[in-house]
Design a protein around this motif. Structure first.
Motif, mmCIF file in Angstrom:
data_model
loop_
_atom_site.group_PDB
_atom_site.id
_atom_site.type_symbol
_atom_site.label_atom_id
_atom_site.label_comp_id
_atom_site.label_asym_id
_atom_site.label_seq_id
_atom_site.Cartn_x
_atom_site.Cartn_y
_atom_site.Cartn_z
ATOM 1 N N GLY A 27 0.772 -1.235 0.000
ATOM 2 C CA GLY A 27 0.000 0.000 0.000
ATOM 3 C C GLY A 27 0.802 1.284 0.000
ATOM 4 N N GLN A 28 2.074 1.258 -0.352
ATOM 5 C CA GLN A 28 2.861 2.489 -0.408
ATOM 6 C C GLN A 28 2.244 3.453 -1.410
ATOM 7 O OE1 GLN A 28 6.056 3.464 1.162
ATOM 8 N NE2 GLN A 28 5.161 1.979 2.569
ATOM 9 N N ARG A 29 2.259 4.735 -1.073
ATOM 10 C CA ARG A 29 1.706 5.766 -1.953
ATOM 11 C C ARG A 29 2.823 6.733 -2.342
ATOM 12 N NH1 ARG A 29 -2.371 9.018 -0.571
ATOM 13 N NH2 ARG A 29 -3.357 8.711 -2.578
ATOM 14 N N VAL A 30 3.010 6.897 -3.654
ATOM 15 C CA VAL A 30 4.088 7.733 -4.173
ATOM 16 C C VAL A 30 3.503 8.735 -5.164
ATOM 17 C CG1 VAL A 30 6.283 7.759 -5.433
ATOM 18 C CG2 VAL A 30 5.729 5.818 -3.947
ATOM 19 N N LEU A 31 3.798 10.018 -4.953
ATOM 20 C CA LEU A 31 3.415 11.079 -5.874
ATOM 21 C C LEU A 31 4.677 11.560 -6.573
ATOM 22 C CD1 LEU A 31 1.468 13.186 -7.086
ATOM 23 C CD2 LEU A 31 1.904 14.605 -5.056
ATOM 24 N N LEU A 85 -3.981 16.791 -4.954
ATOM 25 C CA LEU A 85 -3.032 15.710 -4.650
ATOM 26 C C LEU A 85 -2.212 16.043 -3.407
ATOM 27 C CD1 LEU A 85 -1.817 14.823 -8.254
ATOM 28 C CD2 LEU A 85 -3.178 13.355 -6.737
ATOM 29 N N PHE A 86 -1.839 17.322 -3.259
ATOM 30 C CA PHE A 86 -1.078 17.740 -2.078
ATOM 31 C C PHE A 86 -1.867 17.535 -0.790
ATOM 32 C CE2 PHE A 86 2.123 20.973 -4.053
ATOM 33 C CZ PHE A 86 2.872 19.914 -4.518
ATOM 34 N N ASP A 87 -3.185 17.570 -0.870
ATOM 35 C CA ASP A 87 -4.017 17.389 0.321
ATOM 36 C C ASP A 87 -4.054 15.945 0.814
ATOM 37 O OD1 ASP A 87 -4.644 20.043 0.546
ATOM 38 O OD2 ASP A 87 -6.544 19.881 -0.531
ATOM 39 N N GLN A 88 -3.573 15.020 -0.002
ATOM 40 C CA GLN A 88 -3.577 13.606 0.381
ATOM 41 C C GLN A 88 -2.276 13.240 1.101
ATOM 42 O OE1 GLN A 88 -4.584 11.092 -2.990
ATOM 43 N NE2 GLN A 88 -5.709 12.774 -3.930
ATOM 44 N N TRP A 90 1.013 10.899 1.504
ATOM 45 C CA TRP A 90 1.901 10.132 0.637
ATOM 46 C C TRP A 90 3.052 9.567 1.453
ATOM 47 C CZ3 TRP A 90 -0.008 9.436 -4.091
ATOM 48 C CH2 TRP A 90 -0.966 10.353 -4.540
ATOM 49 N N ASP A 91 3.528 8.410 1.053
ATOM 50 C CA ASP A 91 4.747 7.869 1.661
ATOM 51 C C ASP A 91 5.978 8.540 1.052
ATOM 52 O OD1 ASP A 91 3.718 5.702 3.453
ATOM 53 O OD2 ASP A 91 2.787 5.096 1.561
ATOM 54 N N TRP A 92 5.888 8.874 -0.219
ATOM 55 C CA TRP A 92 6.966 9.560 -0.938
ATOM 56 C C TRP A 92 6.366 10.639 -1.828
ATOM 57 C CZ3 TRP A 92 12.263 8.834 -0.936
ATOM 58 C CH2 TRP A 92 12.731 7.700 -0.277
ATOM 59 N N ILE A 93 7.019 11.794 -1.885
ATOM 60 C CA ILE A 93 6.760 12.784 -2.923
ATOM 61 C C ILE A 93 8.086 13.002 -3.634
ATOM 62 C CG2 ILE A 93 6.151 15.166 -3.484
ATOM 63 C CD1 ILE A 93 4.181 15.139 -1.185
ATOM 64 N N THR A 125 2.488 19.741 2.619
ATOM 65 C CA THR A 125 2.069 18.363 2.374
ATOM 66 C C THR A 125 2.414 17.503 3.571
ATOM 67 O OG1 THR A 125 4.170 17.801 1.308
ATOM 68 C CG2 THR A 125 2.381 18.547 -0.125
ATOM 69 N N SER A 126 1.768 16.349 3.632
ATOM 70 C CA SER A 126 2.128 15.407 4.693
ATOM 71 C C SER A 126 2.639 14.133 4.026
ATOM 72 C CB SER A 126 0.930 15.119 5.593
ATOM 73 O OG SER A 126 -0.133 14.604 4.832
#
Length: 161
Positions: A27-31, A85-88, A90-93, A125-126
């Motif tokens: 479930g890692q999230r990367v932007l 997208l910034f409001d979500q 993320w594990d990585w940006i 961002t978080s």
């Protein structure tokens, strides 16, 4: 403090590989924010392949845009796609600037602008991790710069960022 939170591209893939080997990557999230260098060279696909099917890798890439132009768009329109997208979380940006900016601008100017934009992105961002993805010179160079000269200048600017 900012330098401690932002990884340069030379460590990006290594960091992702270490993440795969040491942490639960489910479930890692990367932007990934950038331009055609990301879109045309398959960075999103590579990161997705490393992290696996359970990861969510999202690309926000606009041709010829640098970090400053992306940040201006967010400031002008808080309902823009990138602002949302910034409001979500993320594990990585992963952030990529235009390959021309490090070459066109004086070193001090590029460092100030890039540091300012990165600081604003980190503050607004978080994300658990941030990475600055280093590009390379244009295939045919730019103005009086050959591909190799341009790539070297880009490399030097990123190392000082």
């Amino acid at each position: 403090m900012l330098q401690e939170r932002v990884v340069t591209s030379s460590f990006l893939l290594l960091s992702l590989l270490l993440l795969v080997m040491t942490d639960d990557i489910t479930g890692q999230r990367v932007l990934i924010i950038g331009n055609s260098y990301i879109r045309r060279n398959g960075l999103t696909f590579m990161v997705q392949s490393i992290l696996g099917d359970t990861a969510q890798v999202v690309q926000y890439a606009r041709p010829s845009k640098g970090l400053y132009q992306h940040w201006q768009g967010v400031q002008k329109n808080s309902a823009s796609e990138l602002a949302l997208l910034f409001d979500q979380e993320w594990d990585w940006i992963v952030m990529q600037d235009s390959s021309l900016n490090p070459v066109q601008l004086l070193e001090a100017t590029w460092n100030i602008v890039t540091s300012f934009v990165i600081q604003r992105i980190v503050e607004s961002t978080s994300s658990k991790n941030y990475a600055l993805f280093q590009t390379w010179g244009r295939r045919d160079g730019w103005k009086q710069c050959s591909f190799l000269t341009m790539s070297h200048q880009v490399y030097e600017r990123y190392q000082s960022a």
